[in-house]
Design a protein around this motif. Structure first.
Motif, short mmCIF file in Angstrom:
data_model
loop_
_atom_site.label_atom_id
_atom_site.label_comp_id
_atom_site.label_asym_id
_atom_site.label_seq_id
_atom_site.Cartn_x
_atom_site.Cartn_y
_atom_site.Cartn_z
N ASN A 256 0.82 -1.21 0.00
CA ASN A 256 0.00 0.00 0.00
C ASN A 256 0.85 1.26 0.00
O ASN A 256 0.46 2.28 -0.59
CB ASN A 256 -0.95 -0.02 1.20
CG ASN A 256 -2.17 -0.88 0.95
OD1 ASN A 256 -3.10 -0.48 0.27
ND2 ASN A 256 -2.15 -2.10 1.48
N ILE A 257 2.01 1.22 0.65
CA ILE A 257 2.94 2.35 0.59
C ILE A 257 3.41 2.55 -0.85
O ILE A 257 3.50 3.68 -1.35
CB ILE A 257 4.15 2.10 1.53
CG1 ILE A 257 3.70 2.14 2.99
CG2 ILE A 257 5.23 3.16 1.28
CD1 ILE A 257 4.75 1.60 3.96
N LEU A 258 3.71 1.44 -1.54
CA LEU A 258 4.13 1.52 -2.94
C LEU A 258 3.04 2.13 -3.81
O LEU A 258 3.31 2.95 -4.70
CB LEU A 258 4.50 0.13 -3.45
CG LEU A 258 5.77 -0.51 -2.89
CD1 LEU A 258 5.95 -1.91 -3.44
CD2 LEU A 258 6.99 0.35 -3.19
N ARG B 292 10.62 9.47 -5.68
CA ARG B 292 11.02 8.07 -5.50
C ARG B 292 11.32 7.44 -6.86
O ARG B 292 10.60 7.64 -7.83
CB ARG B 292 9.90 7.31 -4.79
CG ARG B 292 10.39 6.02 -4.20
CD ARG B 292 9.43 5.42 -3.22
NE ARG B 292 10.06 4.28 -2.57
CZ ARG B 292 9.40 3.39 -1.85
NH1 ARG B 292 8.13 3.53 -1.64
NH2 ARG B 292 10.02 2.38 -1.29
N THR B 293 12.38 6.66 -6.92
CA THR B 293 12.82 6.07 -8.19
C THR B 293 12.33 4.64 -8.33
O THR B 293 11.88 4.01 -7.39
CB THR B 293 14.35 6.08 -8.27
OG1 THR B 293 14.87 5.20 -7.26
CG2 THR B 293 14.88 7.49 -8.05
N SER B 294 12.48 4.12 -9.57
CA SER B 294 12.09 2.74 -9.82
C SER B 294 12.95 1.79 -9.00
O SER B 294 12.50 0.71 -8.60
CB SER B 294 12.20 2.41 -11.31
OG SER B 294 13.53 2.60 -11.76
N GLN B 295 14.20 2.18 -8.71
CA GLN B 295 15.07 1.34 -7.89
C GLN B 295 14.51 1.19 -6.48
O GLN B 295 14.58 0.11 -5.88
CB GLN B 295 16.49 1.93 -7.84
CG GLN B 295 17.29 1.80 -9.12
CD GLN B 295 16.91 2.85 -10.17
OE1 GLN B 295 16.18 3.80 -9.86
NE2 GLN B 295 17.38 2.65 -11.39
N ASP B 296 13.95 2.29 -5.95
CA ASP B 296 13.33 2.24 -4.63
C ASP B 296 12.17 1.25 -4.62
O ASP B 296 12.02 0.44 -3.71
CB ASP B 296 12.82 3.62 -4.22
CG ASP B 296 13.94 4.62 -4.04
OD1 ASP B 296 15.03 4.20 -3.62
OD2 ASP B 296 13.72 5.81 -4.33
N PHE B 297 11.33 1.34 -5.66
CA PHE B 297 10.18 0.44 -5.75
C PHE B 297 10.63 -1.01 -5.84
O PHE B 297 10.11 -1.89 -5.17
CB PHE B 297 9.32 0.79 -6.97
CG PHE B 297 8.49 2.02 -6.81
CD1 PHE B 297 7.34 2.02 -6.04
CD2 PHE B 297 8.85 3.19 -7.44
CE1 PHE B 297 6.57 3.15 -5.89
CE2 PHE B 297 8.09 4.35 -7.31
CZ PHE B 297 6.95 4.32 -6.53
N ASN B 298 11.60 -1.26 -6.72
CA ASN B 298 12.05 -2.63 -6.95
C ASN B 298 12.67 -3.25 -5.71
O ASN B 298 12.54 -4.45 -5.47
CB ASN B 298 13.04 -2.67 -8.12
CG ASN B 298 12.35 -2.45 -9.45
OD1 ASN B 298 11.20 -2.84 -9.63
ND2 ASN B 298 13.06 -1.82 -10.39
N LYS B 299 13.33 -2.44 -4.89
CA LYS B 299 13.93 -2.94 -3.66
C LYS B 299 12.84 -3.44 -2.72
O LYS B 299 12.94 -4.56 -2.16
CB LYS B 299 14.75 -1.84 -2.98
CG LYS B 299 15.41 -2.29 -1.69
CD LYS B 299 16.22 -1.16 -1.09
CE LYS B 299 16.86 -1.60 0.24
NZ LYS B 299 17.64 -0.49 0.87
N ASP B 300 11.79 -2.64 -2.52
CA ASP B 300 10.70 -3.05 -1.63
C ASP B 300 9.92 -4.22 -2.24
O ASP B 300 9.49 -5.13 -1.53
CB ASP B 300 9.76 -1.88 -1.36
CG ASP B 300 10.28 -0.97 -0.27
OD1 ASP B 300 11.11 -1.42 0.54
OD2 ASP B 300 9.85 0.20 -0.22
#
Length: 294
Positions: A218-220, A235-243
């Motif tokens: 839900n944060i994503l 926020r970058t795609s790298q941040d999303f992919n990490k989570d």
């Protein structure tokens, strides 16, 4: 008398009749217990019995206003995932006999109220945006009242307490999520997304080192919407992919030991997020953003 296995007895059933309000409560609670464990079986028979109880109660005006009966019916309908009737009986109990309503009942009432707003909005039956907003604000007031009556610190420090605190933060987050969903005003929608994200972040923190797949997803979602419509979101795609990687690892382990409905749903959500993160859009309007979240 209602059979505990939920099956009809051979021959014609006798009309329902009750000697006291306590007998009505017992029947409704029996039905609720059956619905809680019914699994994939058809709940039509139990729902029919609940409706028969309601019909009978209309003949007993004083009993229909009994808080214990209202709550028993609300809880049974909740177990049947019949949220419209559950909301109706929770509201009835709160209006007629508020002393009988527990904090857990108020939580369910808040959840049902916000769910009902989205359902009414989808069906275009909820009236004006102002009316739907009023109902959602009522749900938030219920939750704020609970937090005042029972602060998060009162839950304790056990593993169960951490899970319970996370659930409470998530319930507030989901209410703001629904507010963002149905808001036609961009400013209101953006503020609701910020509140949604903040509450799910608290839900994530409450679990500390434990898996927090639901809050993270839900944060994503909130972060994606912020990237689409709120200036300054970075926020970058790298941040999303990490989570996402952390959530997928947790779900992969969970699916091997305890594959359930919500694990399946969150796994599908992960696939959706991977698709969204990989795409590059022009800056969309708020309306486009809401459509993507649906």
């Amino acid at each position: 008398c209602i059979r505990r296995d939920g099956q009809k007895s051979p021959g014609d059933e006798k009309p329902l009749t009750f000697a006291s309000p306590a007998a009505v409560v017992t029947e409704a609670e029996n039905l609720g217990a059956q619905l809680q464990t019914i699994g994939s079986r058809d709940p039509a028979w139990q729902l029919e019995q609940l409706q028969k109880i309601e019909t009978w109660l209309h003949q007993k005006t004083k009993w229909a206003n009994d808080g214990s009966i209202s709550l028993a019916l609300a809880r049974a309908y909740w177990e049947a995932l019949n949220y419209t009737d559950a909301l109706r009986w929770y509201e009835h109990a709160l209006a007629e006999d508020p002393a009988s309503v527990t904090l857990n009942d108020i939580e369910k009432l808040a959840n049902l109220t916000s769910r009902a707003c989205v359902d009414l909005w989808k069906k275009k039956e909820g009236g004006s945006d102002a009316e739907l907003s009023r109902r959602l604000n009522k749900a938030l007031k219920y939750l704020a009242w609970i937090n005042k009556k029972m602060p998060f610190t009162a839950e304790g420090n056990s593993a169960r307490a951490k899970s319970r605190i996370s659930e409470r933060w998530s319930l507030v987050g989901s209410t703001y999520k629904r507010k963002a969903w149905i808001s036609s005003d961009e400013k209101t929608m953006c503020q609701a997304v910020k509140e949604m994200k903040a509450n799910y972040e608290e839900a994530r923190k409450a679990l500390k080192d434990d898996p927090a797949a639901y809050p993270i997803l839900n944060i994503l979602m909130a972060s994606l919407v912020e990237n689409w419509v709120i200036k300054g979101a970075s926020r970058t795609s790298q941040d999303f992919n990490k989570d996402l990687a952390a959530v997928k690892a947790f779900l992969a382990g969970a699916s091997k030991t305890d594959l359930d409905f919500w694990t399946e749903i969150m796994s599908v959500d992960c696939q959706l997020f991977e698709y969204l993160v990989e795409k590059t859009w022009p800056t969309p309007s708020a309306e486009t953003s809401r459509n993507k979240t649906r």
